[in-house]
Scaffold this motif. Structure first.
Motif, PDB file in Angstrom:
ATOM      1  N   ALA A 178       0.826  -1.223   0.000  1.00  0.00           N
ATOM      2  CA  ALA A 178       0.000   0.000   0.000  1.00  0.00           C
ATOM      3  C   ALA A 178       0.859   1.272   0.000  1.00  0.00           C
ATOM      4  N   GLU A 179       2.068   1.165   0.560  1.00  0.00           N
ATOM      5  CA  GLU A 179       2.947   2.344   0.601  1.00  0.00           C
ATOM      6  C   GLU A 179       3.500   2.701  -0.776  1.00  0.00           C
ATOM      7  N   HIS A 180       3.338   1.793  -1.735  1.00  0.00           N
ATOM      8  CA  HIS A 180       3.825   2.055  -3.098  1.00  0.00           C
ATOM      9  C   HIS A 180       2.705   2.568  -3.995  1.00  0.00           C
ATOM     10  N   LEU A 181       1.533   2.837  -3.378  1.00  0.00           N
ATOM     11  CA  LEU A 181       0.368   3.272  -4.169  1.00  0.00           C
ATOM     12  C   LEU A 181       0.029   4.728  -3.863  1.00  0.00           C
ATOM     13  N   PHE A 182      -0.395   5.405  -4.911  1.00  0.00           N
ATOM     14  CA  PHE A 182      -0.794   6.813  -4.809  1.00  0.00           C
ATOM     15  C   PHE A 182      -2.135   6.945  -5.535  1.00  0.00           C
ATOM     16  N   VAL A 183      -3.105   7.582  -4.895  1.00  0.00           N
ATOM     17  CA  VAL A 183      -4.458   7.656  -5.456  1.00  0.00           C
ATOM     18  C   VAL A 183      -4.565   8.839  -6.426  1.00  0.00           C
ATOM     19  N   THR A 184      -5.207   8.578  -7.562  1.00  0.00           N
ATOM     20  CA  THR A 184      -5.366   9.621  -8.591  1.00  0.00           C
ATOM     21  C   THR A 184      -6.840   9.761  -8.994  1.00  0.00           C
ATOM     22  N   ASN A 185      -7.086  10.742  -9.835  1.00  0.00           N
ATOM     23  CA  ASN A 185      -8.418  10.891 -10.441  1.00  0.00           C
ATOM     24  C   ASN A 185      -8.530  10.075 -11.732  1.00  0.00           C
ATOM     25  N   GLY A 186      -7.747   9.062 -11.876  1.00  0.00           N
ATOM     26  CA  GLY A 186      -7.774   8.260 -13.105  1.00  0.00           C
ATOM     27  C   GLY A 186      -6.471   8.419 -13.854  1.00  0.00           C
ATOM     28  N   ILE A 187      -6.327   7.648 -14.912  1.00  0.00           N
ATOM     29  CA  ILE A 187      -5.051   7.620 -15.626  1.00  0.00           C
ATOM     30  C   ILE A 187      -4.771   8.961 -16.316  1.00  0.00           C
ATOM     31  N   SER A 188      -5.803   9.579 -16.870  1.00  0.00           N
ATOM     32  CA  SER A 188      -5.594  10.874 -17.549  1.00  0.00           C
ATOM     33  C   SER A 188      -4.955  11.851 -16.564  1.00  0.00           C
ATOM     34  N   ASN A 189      -5.487  11.870 -15.346  1.00  0.00           N
ATOM     35  CA  ASN A 189      -4.963  12.758 -14.314  1.00  0.00           C
ATOM     36  C   ASN A 189      -3.520  12.385 -13.943  1.00  0.00           C
ATOM     37  N   ALA A 190      -3.253  11.078 -13.855  1.00  0.00           N
ATOM     38  CA  ALA A 190      -1.895  10.633 -13.504  1.00  0.00           C
ATOM     39  C   ALA A 190      -0.898  11.089 -14.572  1.00  0.00           C
ATOM     40  N   LEU A 191      -1.302  10.961 -15.844  1.00  0.00           N
ATOM     41  CA  LEU A 191      -0.401  11.364 -16.934  1.00  0.00           C
ATOM     42  C   LEU A 191      -0.113  12.862 -16.844  1.00  0.00           C
ATOM     43  N   ASP A 192      -1.177  13.626 -16.615  1.00  0.00           N
ATOM     44  CA  ASP A 192      -1.039  15.080 -16.543  1.00  0.00           C
ATOM     45  C   ASP A 192      -0.132  15.491 -15.380  1.00  0.00           C
ATOM     46  N   LEU A 193      -0.350  14.855 -14.237  1.00  0.00           N
ATOM     47  CA  LEU A 193       0.422  15.190 -13.035  1.00  0.00           C
ATOM     48  C   LEU A 193       1.899  14.822 -13.224  1.00  0.00           C
ATOM     49  N   ILE A 194       2.147  13.651 -13.785  1.00  0.00           N
ATOM     50  CA  ILE A 194       3.544  13.228 -13.969  1.00  0.00           C
ATOM     51  C   ILE A 194       4.241  14.157 -14.974  1.00  0.00           C
ATOM     52  N   CYS A 195       3.529  14.519 -16.032  1.00  0.00           N
ATOM     53  CA  CYS A 195       4.125  15.468 -16.991  1.00  0.00           C
ATOM     54  C   CYS A 195       4.440  16.792 -16.284  1.00  0.00           C
ATOM     55  N   ALA A 196       3.493  17.262 -15.456  1.00  0.00           N
ATOM     56  CA  ALA A 196       3.696  18.551 -14.781  1.00  0.00           C
ATOM     57  C   ALA A 196       4.915  18.501 -13.862  1.00  0.00           C
ATOM     58  N   LEU A 197       5.110  17.369 -13.194  1.00  0.00           N
ATOM     59  CA  LEU A 197       6.162  17.297 -12.176  1.00  0.00           C
ATOM     60  C   LEU A 197       7.522  16.866 -12.710  1.00  0.00           C
ATOM     61  N   PHE A 198       7.529  16.094 -13.808  1.00  0.00           N
ATOM     62  CA  PHE A 198       8.800  15.494 -14.243  1.00  0.00           C
ATOM     63  C   PHE A 198       9.291  15.997 -15.597  1.00  0.00           C
ATOM     64  N   THR A 199       8.546  16.916 -16.228  1.00  0.00           N
ATOM     65  CA  THR A 199       9.018  17.389 -17.542  1.00  0.00           C
ATOM     66  C   THR A 199       8.963  18.911 -17.630  1.00  0.00           C
ATOM     67  N   ARG A 200       9.648  19.414 -18.642  1.00  0.00           N
ATOM     68  CA  ARG A 200       9.589  20.835 -18.997  1.00  0.00           C
ATOM     69  C   ARG A 200       9.211  20.894 -20.472  1.00  0.00           C
ATOM     70  N   THR A 201       8.611  22.024 -20.879  1.00  0.00           N
ATOM     71  CA  THR A 201       8.265  22.216 -22.288  1.00  0.00           C
ATOM     72  C   THR A 201       9.483  21.922 -23.169  1.00  0.00           C
ATOM     73  N   GLY A 202       9.257  21.178 -24.232  1.00  0.00           N
ATOM     74  CA  GLY A 202      10.360  20.878 -25.153  1.00  0.00           C
ATOM     75  C   GLY A 202      11.012  19.528 -24.885  1.00  0.00           C
ATOM     76  N   ASP A 203      10.733  18.941 -23.706  1.00  0.00           N
ATOM     77  CA  ASP A 203      11.273  17.599 -23.435  1.00  0.00           C
ATOM     78  C   ASP A 203      10.644  16.583 -24.397  1.00  0.00           C
ATOM     79  N   THR A 204      11.325  15.464 -24.537  1.00  0.00           N
ATOM     80  CA  THR A 204      10.845  14.430 -25.472  1.00  0.00           C
ATOM     81  C   THR A 204      10.135  13.300 -24.735  1.00  0.00           C
TER      82      THR A 204
END
Ligand SMILES: Cc1ncc(COP(=O)(O)O)c(C=O)c1O
Length: 390
Positions: A90-116
């Motif tokens: 359970a400690e390896h799980l994080f609750v999201t609003n669904g996969i679309s939200n997870a993708l958006d959040l990960i992009c926001a936190l781990f990428t910058r504009t122009g990254d591949t």
């Protein structure tokens, strides 16, 4: 203006849509990638919601814990442990609003504009939109019937330094293909070697009708480069807006520590409490078994209808998920066919929408879950008539 008049005016000027679906009456839209209304488990969720409200503990109406409600995560970990056949913590799980939200959040936190970002060719077209919203440069990797082609990935790695790789490993949208276990392991190793993050979208993992799917990417999350993304959208109901990320605890900490959660608290504590009850009652496992039964027979109806009415097209029967990926004969252009298909009151998604290279013009994606078997067959008959018209 009187109150009544202003309401009438509002009704005339606003589309009071109740769902994302917007199918004109009489149309059979085989492009619709949604579960059917008849299989949204209203009784199951009603009982679960009533149980939450009768407990006299309003914690689920409070701002939630950043990582997601702890008891819900324990229940989810237990469900995944049974479903995957190996332990999930359970400690390896994080609750999201669904996969679309997870993708958006990960992009926001781990990428910058122009990254591949590397994606499969073809890939889920709406995920491509999320990556475009973040200004990411999308580079596509070839796939075959076993999923993403490792040689093609290695070739692209010689030219690019991606931050992310997005893959739909099981019953892929749109191709229906499943990535082999050997390739999953190779992919995880390449991610470590070349320092990119894998976003494994496992939305169809539990919708397997004819095969036991290969191990979920959950099995590789000791590797800090792997995120396994899950969702209740296709195994319970999309309106719940609930899903999860499984990853190494260090990566989970990064997600849970972001400003969004600091301000708003954990995502969807209310729905988490309801779904927790569904899991505990055994309702989730039963719902999945029911969906798998019904979808398996719809898949078979679609396969037979394609064989009977569209033998000139080519497809491989999927073994789970939602979609048939059908190649049109003689390089026929799917976008043009789509324009004509409206007159025949039938719809589908043209392949080009799933391409990051303006390719796949002679493919169409057909969903086999939304309609009843007679409607599926009627839709395919309409498609045949439309194609015959030339
Ligand atoms: C491959 C894929 N990923 C994600 C989603 C959306 O998932 P969610 O509802 O959890 O945002 C869909 C929905 O069709 C999908 O096909």
């Amino acid at each position: 203006m009187t109150y009544k008049k202003s309401i009438i005016l509002m009704l005339m000027t606003t589309t009071l849509s109740e769902s994302q679906m917007n199918i004109p009456p009489g149309m059979i839209d085989l492009g619709a990638g949604n579960p059917p209304f008849s299989l949204l488990p209203i009784d199951l969720l009603k009982t679960a919601a009533e149980a939450c409200f009768s407990k006299n503990n309003p914690a689920f109406l409070q701002y939630g814990a950043e990582q997601g409600d702890g008891r819900f995560r324990l229940g989810l970990a237990d469900f995944l442990t049974h479903g995957y056949g190996f332990p999930v913590d359970a400690e390896h799980l994080f609750v999201t609003n669904g996969i679309s939200n997870a993708l958006d959040l990960i992009c926001a936190l781990f990428t910058r504009t122009g990254d591949t970002i590397f994606v499969e060719e073809p890939s889920y077209f709406l995920a491509l939109r999320i990556f475009a919203d973040h200004g990411l440069k999308i580079v596509s990797i070839d796939t075959d019937e076993d999923g993403l082609v490792i040689d093609s990935l290695e070739e692209k790695l010689r030219e690019h330094k991606p931050k992310l790789l997005y893959v739909i490993p099981t019953h892929q949208n749109p191709s229906g293909h499943t990535l082999t276990e050997e390739r999953r392991a190779q992919l995880a190793e390449l991610a470590r070697e070349h320092d990119f993050l894998i976003l494994a979208d496992e939305v169809y993992h539990f919708l397997s009708y004819d095969i036991q799917p290969p191990k979920s990417f959950s099995a590789w999350t000791e590797n800090k480069h792997v995120f396994s993304l899950g969702s209740f959208s296709k195994i319970l109901a999309p309106g719940l807006r609930l899903g999860w990320v499984q990853a190494h605890p260090d990566m989970i900490k990064k997600l849970a520590g972001c400003g969004l959660l600091d301000s708003g608290g954990g995502l969807n504590p209310f729905t988490s409490a309801v779904v927790h009850h569904v899991i505990e009652s055994g309702g989730l496992a039963q719902n999945i078994a029911k969906l798998n039964d019904i979808y398996k027979s719809k898949l078979s109806v679609t396969n037979s209808a394609l064989e009977k009415y569209l033998p000139q097209t080519t497809w491989a029967s999927p073994q789970g998920g939602y979609f048939f990926w059908v190649r049109l004969p003689d390089g026929m252009d799917a976008a043009e066919l789509q324009r004509k298909a409206t007159d025949f009151k039938v719809g589908f998604r043209p392949g080009v929408r799933f391409s990051s290279r303006d390719g796949l013009h002679d493919y169409i994606r057909l969903s086999f879950v939304f309609y009843e078997p007679v409607e599926i067959e009627e839709g395919i008959v309409r498609l045949k008539r439309c194609m015959e018209q030339g």
